[in-house]
Design an enzyme around this catalytic site. Structure first.
Site, PDB file in Angstrom:
ATOM      1  N   LYS A  12      -0.804  55.427 -40.208  1.00 39.52           N
ATOM      2  CA  LYS A  12      -0.446  56.842 -39.562  1.00 39.52           C
ATOM      3  C   LYS A  12      -1.352  57.555 -38.653  1.00 39.52           C
ATOM      4  O   LYS A  12      -0.963  58.382 -37.939  1.00 39.52           O
ATOM      5  CB  LYS A  12       0.051  57.789 -40.944  1.00 39.52           C
ATOM      6  N   GLY A  14      -6.100  62.539 -49.354  1.00 40.27           N
ATOM      7  CA  GLY A  14      -5.869  61.377 -48.522  1.00 40.27           C
ATOM      8  C   GLY A  14      -4.697  62.055 -47.381  1.00 40.27           C
ATOM      9  O   GLY A  14      -4.641  63.255 -47.329  1.00 40.27           O
ATOM     10  N   ALA A  30      -1.568  61.914 -47.254  1.00 43.84           N
ATOM     11  CA  ALA A  30      -0.443  62.685 -47.867  1.00 43.84           C
ATOM     12  C   ALA A  30      -0.723  64.222 -48.291  1.00 43.84           C
ATOM     13  O   ALA A  30      -0.067  65.023 -47.873  1.00 43.84           O
ATOM     14  CB  ALA A  30       0.171  61.990 -49.021  1.00 43.84           C
ATOM     15  N   TYR A  79       7.126  58.062 -56.048  1.00 44.39           N
ATOM     16  CA  TYR A  79       8.588  57.688 -56.264  1.00 44.39           C
ATOM     17  C   TYR A  79       8.889  56.364 -57.052  1.00 44.39           C
ATOM     18  O   TYR A  79       9.969  56.407 -57.411  1.00 44.39           O
ATOM     19  CB  TYR A  79       9.513  58.079 -54.981  1.00 44.39           C
ATOM     20  N   LEU A  88     -15.644  63.924 -52.513  1.00 45.02           N
ATOM     21  CA  LEU A  88     -15.560  65.479 -51.998  1.00 45.02           C
ATOM     22  C   LEU A  88     -15.534  65.730 -50.435  1.00 45.02           C
ATOM     23  O   LEU A  88     -14.849  66.522 -49.933  1.00 45.02           O
ATOM     24  CB  LEU A  88     -16.871  66.369 -52.668  1.00 45.02           C
ATOM     25  N   ASP A 110       6.809  64.081 -42.444  1.00 47.30           N
ATOM     26  CA  ASP A 110       6.388  64.378 -43.914  1.00 47.30           C
ATOM     27  C   ASP A 110       6.428  65.852 -44.210  1.00 47.30           C
ATOM     28  O   ASP A 110       6.855  66.391 -45.348  1.00 47.30           O
ATOM     29  CB  ASP A 110       5.332  63.925 -44.253  1.00 47.30           C
ATOM     30  N   SER A 133       9.423  48.929 -49.384  1.00 38.89           N
ATOM     31  CA  SER A 133       9.717  50.308 -48.996  1.00 38.89           C
ATOM     32  C   SER A 133      11.277  50.704 -49.190  1.00 38.89           C
ATOM     33  O   SER A 133      12.135  49.602 -48.732  1.00 38.89           O
ATOM     34  CB  SER A 133       9.403  50.359 -47.421  1.00 38.89           C
ATOM     35  N   LEU A 190       4.149  63.098 -55.661  1.00 33.64           N
ATOM     36  CA  LEU A 190       4.512  62.657 -54.591  1.00 33.64           C
ATOM     37  C   LEU A 190       5.011  61.199 -54.656  1.00 33.64           C
ATOM     38  O   LEU A 190       5.574  60.797 -53.843  1.00 33.64           O
ATOM     39  CB  LEU A 190       3.426  62.674 -53.372  1.00 33.64           C
ATOM     40  N   THR A 230       4.065  53.823 -41.567  1.00 37.28           N
ATOM     41  CA  THR A 230       3.748  54.032 -43.022  1.00 37.28           C
ATOM     42  C   THR A 230       2.071  53.419 -43.201  1.00 37.28           C
ATOM     43  O   THR A 230       1.493  53.081 -42.096  1.00 37.28           O
ATOM     44  CB  THR A 230       4.739  53.575 -43.669  1.00 37.28           C
ATOM     45  N   SER A 252      12.661  52.738 -47.075  1.00 31.44           N
ATOM     46  CA  SER A 252      13.094  53.372 -45.649  1.00 31.44           C
ATOM     47  C   SER A 252      14.212  52.537 -45.190  1.00 31.44           C
ATOM     48  O   SER A 252      15.168  53.183 -44.646  1.00 31.44           O
ATOM     49  CB  SER A 252      11.908  53.469 -44.839  1.00 31.44           C
TER      50      SER A 252
END
Ligand code: NDP
Length: 288
Positions: A73, A136, A138, A234, A161, A109, A22, A232, A69, A24
């Protein structure tokens, strides 16, 4: 982090399952050093069976707050004293603030995504048309933000779906004027919607560092110069998806600005200090 941790140093941190890589801890400790604060940000690797104990431990150890995380979440919500309305509607908390033993959940977020879209993408959300790949955790935050900011039309594509259906079902009551379309993850469906779209977001995990040769769009020709293409992810900083979009003349953004801006918002909730986002983003870009 001051030169030395002492008895007055305040602790903040990160709770998650596989957090070895991470960014963070790096981001937050850079902020702490830059502003000479008496704080320290630590990673806390927690097993699912211990999640409740870990959350109660925030109170017991007088930790000022934590980020949460993957994959906790959603699961942390039941262990908190209060949850802010937007986080409750999305069903995900990424920041917990400990106010004298009262634990409140937030979702920063949303702010991270919105700010990156506006500042880095120079994108005005109102009255635009977006295609979202994924449904999902995010994706839920991304879609909620776009609806809240007045997007005209959203098309959600997901392999499972029923998760896309659930988003429509959960969010429509809050945005009765919204125009949400849901589709299974088939390239022909995606193709038709991308033609009319201004914004294309990859909120799937396809293309992450463990699968860098994969991309959620099989046909590179689907990208066009009028699209803002947002991944999204990184890590890697430029996925195959973004490379292809760039070749087609589209404007691109990766997940780093969102990561940094959500962190800065969390940091503000814990400390009352709002660091300069661009400066921190520049520091993070150098090591990412
Ligand atoms: P989830 O596990 O909740 O969702 C993953 C999504 O990817 C689901 O929609 C899933 O579809 C889809 N997916 C995965 N594999 C495939 C595949 N082979 N084919 C089609 N669809 C697939 O993860 P998150 O929503 O938490 O994270 C998604 C991405 O966003 C990750 O890459 C994460 O790193 C990134 N992220 C970035 C942040 C930032 O600050 N920049 C913040 C949060 C996340 P299905 O539902 O069918 O399983």
């Amino acid at each position: 982090m001051k030169k030395e941790i002492n008895g007055k140093t305040k602790t903040i941190g990160l709770i998650g399952e596989n957090i070895e890589n991470s960014l963070s801890p790096f981001i937050h400790n850079q902020i702490i050093i830059k502003y000479s604060l008496d704080f320290c940000y630590l990673p806390f690797q927690v097993k699912e069976a211990d999640l409740n104990k870990a959350i109660q431990g925030i109170k017991a150890l007088n930790i000022k707050g934590v980020n949460v995380t993957f994959p906790y979440k959603e699961k942390v919500i039941e262990f908190l004293d209060e949850v802010k309305e937007s986080a409750r509607r999305i069903g995900a908390v990424n920041t917990i603030v400990n106010n004298k033993g009262n634990l409140t959940g937030y979702n920063t977020d949303l702010i991270g995504f919105k700010k990156s879209l506006q500042d880095n993408g120079k994108f005005v959300i109102k009255e635009k048309n977006a295609v979202i790949l994924g449904a999902g955790g995010a994706a839920r935050g991304v879609i909620y933000t776009l609806l809240e900011e007045g997007i005209e039309e959203i098309s959600i594509f997901n392999r499972t779906l029923k998760k896309a259906k659930k988003i429509k079902q959960d969010f429509s009551p809050f945005f009765p004027q919204s125009n949400i379309n849901i589709f299974s993850f088939e390239q022909d469906n995606i193709k038709n919607k991308i033609k009319e779209a201004n914004l294309l977001v990859n909120a799937t995990s396809i293309g992450m560092v463990c699968q860098i040769d994969n991309t959620p769009l099989s046909d590179e020709k689907l990208f066009h110069p009028n699209l803002l293409v947002y991944d999204l992810i990184y890590h890697p900083v430029k996925t195959l998806f973004l490379k292809q979009a760039e070749r087609a003349g589209a404007k691109i953004i990766n997940g780093l600005p969102m990561l940094v801006y959500q962190g800065i918002e969390s940091f503000y909730l814990w400390t009352g200090l709002k660091p300069d986002g661009e400066e921190i983003l520049e520091i993070v870009r150098q090591i990412a």
